[in-house]
Design a protein around this motif. Structure first.
Motif, PDB file in Angstrom:
ATOM      1  N   CYS A  50       2.312 -91.917   2.071  1.00 47.63           N
ATOM      2  CA  CYS A  50       2.113 -92.707   0.869  1.00 47.63           C
ATOM      3  C   CYS A  50       0.798 -93.240   0.704  1.00 47.63           C
ATOM      4  O   CYS A  50      -0.334 -93.203   1.688  1.00 47.63           O
ATOM      5  N   TRP A  51       0.381 -93.765  -0.539  1.00 48.79           N
ATOM      6  CA  TRP A  51      -0.922 -94.075  -0.711  1.00 48.79           C
ATOM      7  C   TRP A  51      -1.096 -95.779  -1.021  1.00 48.79           C
ATOM      8  O   TRP A  51      -0.142 -96.412  -1.236  1.00 48.79           O
ATOM      9  N   SER A  52      -2.359 -96.278  -0.587  1.00 49.36           N
ATOM     10  CA  SER A  52      -2.271 -97.659  -0.836  1.00 49.36           C
ATOM     11  C   SER A  52      -2.065 -98.197  -2.141  1.00 49.36           C
ATOM     12  O   SER A  52      -1.567 -99.572  -2.240  1.00 49.36           O
ATOM     13  N   THR A  53      -1.972 -97.650  -3.045  1.00 50.56           N
ATOM     14  CA  THR A  53      -1.811 -97.884  -4.664  1.00 50.56           C
ATOM     15  C   THR A  53      -0.585 -97.818  -4.849  1.00 50.56           C
ATOM     16  O   THR A  53      -0.004 -98.156  -5.858  1.00 50.56           O
ATOM     17  N   ASP A  54       0.392 -97.138  -4.019  1.00 48.29           N
ATOM     18  CA  ASP A  54       1.795 -96.927  -4.283  1.00 48.29           C
ATOM     19  C   ASP A  54       2.346 -98.309  -4.375  1.00 48.29           C
ATOM     20  O   ASP A  54       1.996 -99.116  -3.401  1.00 48.29           O
ATOM     21  N   THR A  55       3.505 -98.552  -4.859  1.00 50.54           N
ATOM     22  CA  THR A  55       4.318 -99.784  -4.927  1.00 50.54           C
ATOM     23  C   THR A  55       5.082 -99.691  -3.703  1.00 50.54           C
ATOM     24  O   THR A  55       5.496 -98.668  -3.080  1.00 50.54           O
ATOM     25  N   LEU A  56       5.551-100.640  -2.929  1.00 48.30           N
ATOM     26  CA  LEU A  56       6.416-100.723  -1.673  1.00 48.30           C
ATOM     27  C   LEU A  56       7.416-100.058  -2.145  1.00 48.30           C
ATOM     28  O   LEU A  56       8.215 -99.389  -1.377  1.00 48.30           O
ATOM     29  N   LYS A  57       8.096-100.337  -3.291  1.00 47.23           N
ATOM     30  CA  LYS A  57       9.427 -99.819  -3.891  1.00 47.23           C
ATOM     31  C   LYS A  57       9.249 -98.390  -3.729  1.00 47.23           C
ATOM     32  O   LYS A  57      10.247 -97.780  -3.239  1.00 47.23           O
ATOM     33  N   ALA A  58       8.214 -97.831  -4.114  1.00 46.32           N
ATOM     34  CA  ALA A  58       8.181 -96.371  -4.216  1.00 46.32           C
ATOM     35  C   ALA A  58       8.242 -95.747  -2.783  1.00 46.32           C
ATOM     36  O   ALA A  58       8.608 -94.869  -2.558  1.00 46.32           O
ATOM     37  N   ALA A  59       7.296 -96.480  -1.811  1.00 50.44           N
ATOM     38  CA  ALA A  59       7.074 -96.087  -0.496  1.00 50.44           C
ATOM     39  C   ALA A  59       8.343 -96.159   0.266  1.00 50.44           C
ATOM     40  O   ALA A  59       9.070 -95.090   1.062  1.00 50.44           O
ATOM     41  N   TRP A  60       9.116 -97.256   0.180  1.00 46.44           N
ATOM     42  CA  TRP A  60      10.363 -97.587   0.559  1.00 46.44           C
ATOM     43  C   TRP A  60      11.460 -96.234   0.335  1.00 46.44           C
ATOM     44  O   TRP A  60      12.132 -95.803   1.016  1.00 46.44           O
ATOM     45  N   GLY A  61      11.337 -95.965  -0.935  1.00 52.71           N
ATOM     46  CA  GLY A  61      12.222 -95.002  -1.581  1.00 52.71           C
ATOM     47  C   GLY A  61      12.047 -93.570  -0.714  1.00 52.71           C
ATOM     48  O   GLY A  61      12.936 -92.893  -0.592  1.00 52.71           O
ATOM     49  N   ARG A  62      10.597 -93.271  -0.687  1.00 53.76           N
ATOM     50  CA  ARG A  62      10.402 -92.037   0.145  1.00 53.76           C
ATOM     51  C   ARG A  62      10.970 -92.200   1.411  1.00 53.76           C
ATOM     52  O   ARG A  62      11.397 -91.224   1.945  1.00 53.76           O
ATOM     53  N   MET A  63      10.622 -93.177   1.919  1.00 47.62           N
ATOM     54  CA  MET A  63      11.256 -93.406   3.460  1.00 47.62           C
ATOM     55  C   MET A  63      12.698 -93.188   3.552  1.00 47.62           C
ATOM     56  O   MET A  63      13.154 -92.558   4.534  1.00 47.62           O
ATOM     57  N   MET A  64      13.526 -93.686   2.516  1.00 48.33           N
ATOM     58  CA  MET A  64      14.822 -93.794   2.638  1.00 48.33           C
ATOM     59  C   MET A  64      15.309 -92.450   2.164  1.00 48.33           C
ATOM     60  O   MET A  64      16.639 -91.759   2.807  1.00 48.33           O
ATOM     61  N   GLU A  65      14.941 -91.758   1.264  1.00 47.91           N
ATOM     62  CA  GLU A  65      15.223 -90.422   0.872  1.00 47.91           C
ATOM     63  C   GLU A  65      15.077 -89.379   2.052  1.00 47.91           C
ATOM     64  O   GLU A  65      16.283 -88.615   2.450  1.00 47.91           O
ATOM     65  N   LYS A  66      14.310 -89.545   3.035  1.00 45.37           N
ATOM     66  CA  LYS A  66      14.083 -88.606   4.162  1.00 45.37           C
ATOM     67  C   LYS A  66      14.698 -89.164   5.228  1.00 45.37           C
ATOM     68  O   LYS A  66      14.589 -88.480   6.480  1.00 45.37           O
ATOM     69  N   GLY A  67      15.180 -90.339   5.513  1.00 43.09           N
ATOM     70  CA  GLY A  67      15.484 -90.932   6.676  1.00 43.09           C
ATOM     71  C   GLY A  67      14.544 -91.378   7.624  1.00 43.09           C
ATOM     72  O   GLY A  67      14.769 -91.353   8.748  1.00 43.09           O
ATOM     73  N   TYR A  68      13.059 -91.582   7.071  1.00 43.22           N
ATOM     74  CA  TYR A  68      12.128 -92.040   8.079  1.00 43.22           C
ATOM     75  C   TYR A  68      12.033 -93.835   8.256  1.00 43.22           C
ATOM     76  O   TYR A  68      12.411 -94.335   7.243  1.00 43.22           O
ATOM     77  N   THR A  69      11.779 -94.131   9.470  1.00 42.45           N
ATOM     78  CA  THR A  69      11.362 -95.575   9.524  1.00 42.45           C
ATOM     79  C   THR A  69       9.934 -95.791   9.749  1.00 42.45           C
ATOM     80  O   THR A  69       9.505 -96.990   9.540  1.00 42.45           O
ATOM     81  N   HIS A  70       9.194 -94.747   9.533  1.00 35.00           N
ATOM     82  CA  HIS A  70       7.619 -95.091   9.305  1.00 35.00           C
ATOM     83  C   HIS A  70       6.967 -94.002   8.951  1.00 35.00           C
ATOM     84  O   HIS A  70       7.268 -92.737   9.042  1.00 35.00           O
ATOM     85  N   ILE A  71       6.076 -94.019   7.845  1.00 36.02           N
ATOM     86  CA  ILE A  71       5.359 -93.069   7.477  1.00 36.02           C
ATOM     87  C   ILE A  71       3.751 -93.410   7.393  1.00 36.02           C
ATOM     88  O   ILE A  71       3.111 -94.373   7.211  1.00 36.02           O
ATOM     89  N   PRO A  72       2.765 -92.092   7.298  1.00 31.99           N
ATOM     90  CA  PRO A  72       1.539 -92.543   7.308  1.00 31.99           C
ATOM     91  C   PRO A  72       0.925 -92.916   5.780  1.00 31.99           C
ATOM     92  O   PRO A  72       1.677 -92.601   4.916  1.00 31.99           O
ATOM     93  N   VAL A  73      -0.076 -94.077   5.824  1.00 28.50           N
ATOM     94  CA  VAL A  73      -0.773 -94.334   4.593  1.00 28.50           C
ATOM     95  C   VAL A  73      -2.064 -93.717   4.710  1.00 28.50           C
ATOM     96  O   VAL A  73      -2.658 -93.856   5.685  1.00 28.50           O
ATOM     97  N   VAL A  74      -2.373 -92.984   3.543  1.00 28.15           N
ATOM     98  CA  VAL A  74      -3.853 -92.158   3.240  1.00 28.15           C
ATOM     99  C   VAL A  74      -4.531 -92.480   2.231  1.00 28.15           C
ATOM    100  O   VAL A  74      -3.866 -92.945   1.497  1.00 28.15           O
ATOM    101  N   ASP A  75      -5.761 -92.110   2.370  1.00 29.30           N
ATOM    102  CA  ASP A  75      -6.634 -92.224   1.073  1.00 29.30           C
ATOM    103  C   ASP A  75      -6.380 -90.851   0.590  1.00 29.30           C
ATOM    104  O   ASP A  75      -5.845 -89.968   0.766  1.00 29.30           O
ATOM    105  N   PRO A  76      -6.943 -91.080  -0.801  1.00 30.65           N
ATOM    106  CA  PRO A  76      -7.110 -89.683  -1.697  1.00 30.65           C
ATOM    107  C   PRO A  76      -7.723 -88.260  -0.773  1.00 30.65           C
ATOM    108  O   PRO A  76      -7.081 -87.375  -1.426  1.00 30.65           O
ATOM    109  N   GLU A  77      -8.444 -88.612   0.304  1.00 30.66           N
ATOM    110  CA  GLU A  77      -8.688 -87.373   0.936  1.00 30.66           C
ATOM    111  C   GLU A  77      -8.055 -87.039   2.004  1.00 30.66           C
ATOM    112  O   GLU A  77      -8.406 -86.489   3.011  1.00 30.66           O
ATOM    113  N   SER A  78      -6.936 -87.722   2.220  1.00 32.24           N
ATOM    114  CA  SER A  78      -5.819 -87.558   3.357  1.00 32.24           C
ATOM    115  C   SER A  78      -6.446 -88.086   4.590  1.00 32.24           C
ATOM    116  O   SER A  78      -5.734 -87.621   5.499  1.00 32.24           O
TER     117      SER A  78
END
Length: 177
Positions: free
Chosen positions: A113-141
């Protein structure tokens, strides 16, 4: 002097408009990943893609870290390594001869996820894949932090409680805070 007074009047009008409109206030208060980035930064652990898997195992062995972000020489994320990745590969090693590189074990298609994402969107990505943690990256990864589901849930709960308080105050005639 007159321009300053006009600007002050415009600012006051804008504040009144925002106070009077629940949707305007809500848009300004939407929780982004950036709001919990200080916590995510503390949880970030990185390793070079050239490192050996045993080094990643050492980072993951403390019990506090569940995900190591693998970076190339320029600092961009190229993958992640989890405890499961390490255990499954090391279990195939014989004796102390395990010289497997992190790059050969890491997951390359990383959900982040990116710092500009909403927490709901990041949470949705995590739940969709079953992850308990994901990296936060800048536009250059480049990694900025590691978002844990627990941290996202706590922030979303606080946001929900705040919205509930606003609604209760509105219904009781107190108005917005």
């Amino acid at each position: 002097m007159k321009a300053a007074e006009e600007n002050a009047t415009e600012a006051t009008d804008a504040e009144i408009t925002n106070q009077g409109s629940a949707s305007s206030r809500r848009e300004n208060e939407i929780m982004n990943v950036e709001n919990i980035l200080p916590t995510a930064r503390k949880r970030l652990v990185t390793i070079s893609h050239k490192a050996q898997l045993l080094e990643a195992a050492g980072l993951l062995s403390g019990g506090q870290i569940d995900l190591v972000v693998v970076c190339e020489d320029a600092g961009r994320m190229v993958g992640v390594v989890t405890r499961t990745d390490v255990v499954s590969r090391i279990s195939q090693c014989r004796g102390h001869a395990c010289t497997t590189s992190v790059a050969s074990v890491m997951s390359r298609n990383v959900i982040c996820c990116w710092s500009t994402d909403t927490l709901k969107a990041a949470w949705g990505r995590m739940m969709e894949k079953g992850y308990t943690h994901i990296p936060v990256v800048d536009p250059e990864s480049r990694p900025l932090g590691t978002l844990y589901a627990r941290d996202a849930l706590l922030a979303l709960l606080k946001e929900s409680e705040h919205e509930e308080d606003l609604l209760r105050d509105y219904v009781m005639g107190i108005g917005y805070r």
